[in-house]
Design a protein around this motif. Structure first.
Motif: not given
Length: 274
Positions: A95-96, A244-249
């Motif tokens: 996550r970011d 995008a759903a996890a706000v990350g990669n």
């Protein structure tokens, strides 16, 4: 250095990939190709075909044979051994949030991939047709196993993989001072080296167990370099995709490879049948 993938993904991925590849290669007994040689899977295929050439008997010609007819031609028969590659993959979602250590993430993913592959290499040893009843592993049991392999015609270097308990049994018998040291080039082979006994270079693995091999009483195996082959399509790599759903990669480490027996007569599985 810690990264935040929201604004420094490129720098994060370079370090993570380097750590994953390094960890996988260093923690695996088999990915380096020392004990089990590798063959390349052709592009566009999922399997490697290894031609197995049959043996022929050479004929002795006397000094007068130049006046005789041609000697009998004995054709070499061949078959193909097909080894299918599989995908071994480990995934994490980053996550970011920042404060992420790419070295730790890469190390965990790389170790996971190499462990899954090493387990399959040990599982392949269950197919060795010859089996020695060892009981408590002793030097005599090793000599008996070597005699089986040498008697089948194997003259090359032999390697042995032992589980932790079997390795401890052996070291209690022979000690460690006379056998310590290894010239292997990765950490798993260097640190897992037990010694050379009866012409066999022994290494220990946590995966050499009955549960992994599927063989009751499995203690390990001794084999020559032509007993197995690794079909390599793509070595350890790392990929990233935005989630995008996890706000990350999504961070995924993968290995495309397979392992199979080529000649079961060139190996012996060590089994406690008690």
């Amino acid at each position: 250095m810690a990264f935040n993938t929201a604004y420094d993904l490129a720098g994060f991925m370079v370090n993570t990939k380097a750590a994953a590849v390094y960890a996988a290669q260093e923690s695996s007994l088999f990915l380096g190709g020392l004990m089990i040689p590798q063959i390349q899977v052709p592009a566009g295929s999922i399997a490697a075909q290894l031609p197995l050439m049959g043996a022929v008997t050479a004929q002795k010609l006397t000094s007068a044979s130049h006046d005789a007819d041609d000697f009998n031609a004995l054709g070499i028969t061949s078959t193909n051994k097909v080894i299918t590659s599989n995908i071994y993959a480990a995934r994490d979602v980053v996550r970011d949030l920042g404060g992420i250590d790419p070295n730790e993430l890469g190390r965990v993913l790389g170790n996971a991939v190499s462990a899954a592959f090493d387990k399959d290499c040990v599982a392949a040893m269950s197919g060795l047709t010859s089996s020695a009843d060892t009981g408590t592993l002793t030097v005599n049991a090793i000599f008996d196993a070597v005699a089986q392999i040498r008697g089948a015609g194997e003259t090359g270097q032999l390697y042995g993989i032992l589980g932790a308990a079997a390795a401890a049994e052996l070291m209690k018998v022979v000690g460690s001072q006379a056998y310590a040291g290894s010239n292997a080039q990765n950490e798993a082979l260097l640190n897992g080296f037990i010694g050379q006994i009866g012409g066999v270079r022994f290494y220990q693995s946590a995966f050499a167990t009955a549960a992994v091999s599927g063989v009751t009483g499995f203690k390990g195996a001794i084999f020559g370099v032509d007993a197995f082959r690794i079909a390599m399509f793509k070595n350890v790599d790392l990929e990233v995709a935005r989630r995008a759903a996890a706000v990350g990669n999504d961070i995924v480490a993968s290995l495309h490879a397979g392992v199979g027996i080529v000649d079961a007569a060139r190996g012996v599985k060590l089994v406690d049948a008690a």
